[in-house]
Design an enzyme around this catalytic site. Structure first.
Site, PDB file in Angstrom:
ATOM      1  CB  VAL A  54     112.361  22.189 -29.582  1.00  9.20           C
ATOM      2  CG1 VAL A  54     112.978  21.395 -28.593  1.00  9.20           C
ATOM      3  CG2 VAL A  54     112.030  23.602 -29.112  1.00  9.20           C
ATOM      4  CE1 TYR A  55     115.937  19.185 -26.570  1.00  8.42           C
ATOM      5  CE2 TYR A  55     117.518  17.740 -27.181  1.00  8.42           C
ATOM      6  CZ  TYR A  55     116.401  18.081 -26.464  1.00  8.42           C
ATOM      7  OH  TYR A  55     116.084  17.071 -25.386  1.00  8.42           O
ATOM      8  CB  SER A  56     120.286  25.317 -30.686  1.00 12.24           C
ATOM      9  OG  SER A  56     120.552  25.542 -29.425  1.00 12.24           O
TER      10      SER A  56
END
Length: 342
Positions: A54-56
């Site tokens: 989900v990070y960026s």
């Protein structure tokens, strides 16, 4: 840099883990600069890197993959996570077999690697049977796509349930927990850390600077207003100074800053060294956005806090206390009105 074992796995990692949440759209958009930060951390002795799908929206994993290309991959214990929504589709999130298998394949592609050393469930999902999750992860271990299983921000009761389910069903077991932990966020000292120690689990704690509250920026005589990053905008209830719980954090951060000055170290060093001192902690995850941030945090690995300083910290924020419950990262569904009222 000190190397510590991940629980009883026999795998060793650096006491500082490089968190990759700020690489990409959420933080440092320049891929080359992010890669330079990663390489600087590796040169300083960091052997542990943590990211998430989900990070960026996957961009962080792409950047980490680029940084580890060209022979660096074998020397790094690489961790990633899934659970958070990746689209509006309700099946593009969670800890079902369907989603976990797909996301491992997508993470392997983005990271440009054949295996992930530690694959973690990003949050506890009370609506999904834990055996469903453990079964999928166990199959991925047997297929050689992941090496170990972990979870993040699980309550103690869920940690115990997962350990017993793995034993009862003959599954691979979770070997790590990734909780929030800082001087301002100490709730896990009550039960999560003792539970992890009891089951021989490693603990890689995140947010030792409490989202920047312990960076030195938040002092009573400083102007802390201004635009927030994209990541912080998602967590506005942790930074809004009109909330009394965040005013308590400001008071504590100011007192801790004065204590760090008296001890002759930076507040960043005080905060990270505090986390590393707990016997249940394997590694503290640092999440720098710039090279300057990284350099200010790396020195904390060599700081040893005296018992006197630790006692002073306990006076400012008592053991087991989180000043703003929103910082705990998880709220029990048992506290919802529907669960408390017949």
């Amino acid at each position: 840099m000190e190397q510590r074992p991940i629980g009883s796995t026999g795998v060793w990692v650096s006491s500082l883990c490089l968190g990759a949440m700020m690489f990409g759209e959420w933080g440092t958009k320049d891929h080359n600069e992010s890669i330079r930060i990663i390489h600087r951390a590796l040169d300083a002795g960091v052997t542990f890197v943590d990211t998430a799908d989900v990070y960026s929206q996957g961009e962080s994993e792409v950047i980490v993959g680029k940084a580890l290309a060209g022979g660096q991959r074998d020397d790094v214990v690489l961790a990633s996570k899934s659970f958070m929504p990746m689209s509006e589709n309700l099946n593009h999130r969670g800890s079902s077999r369907r989603w976990i298998v797909r996301e491992v394949e997508d993470s392997l592609r983005r990271l440009d690697t054949d295996w992930i050393d530690l694959y973690q469930v990003h949050r506890w999902d009370p609506e999904t049977e834990v055996d469903e999750t453990l079964g999928a992860l166990s199959d991925l271990v047997h297929a050689g796509k992941i090496r170990y299983l972990g979870h993040s921000t699980f309550p103690a009761s869920a940690i115990v349930e997962a350990q017993w389910t793995a034993q009862r069903r003959g599954r691979e077991r979770f070997v790590t927990e990734q909780p929030p932990y800082s001087i301002l966020t100490r709730a896990i000292e009550n039960d999560v850390l003792p539970t992890c120690a009891r089951y021989g689990m490693g603990v890689l704690s995140y947010s030792p600077l409490s989202g920047g509250w312990l960076s030195g920026r938040y002092r009573k005589d400083s102007d802390v207003e201004g635009p927030m990053s994209i990541a912080r905008q998602r967590l506005a209830n942790r930074f809004d100074l009109s909330l009394p719980e965040n005013q308590r954090k400001l008071d504590a951060a100011d007192a801790l800053g004065r204590l760090a000055d008296e001890a002759g170290i930076s507040l960043v060093e005080l905060a990270i060294a505090f986390v590393l001192r707990h016997p249940a902690i394997t590694s503290a995850i640092i999440g720098p956005r710039t090279m300057e941030h990284l350099d200010s945090q790396l020195t904390a690995a060599d700081v040893q806090l005296s018992d006197e300083v630790l006692d002073r910290i306990d006076e400012i924020v008592p053991p087991g206390v989180t000043l703003n419950p929103a910082d705990n990262g998880w709220v029990s569904p048992a506290l919802e009105p529907a669960a408390r009222r017949r």
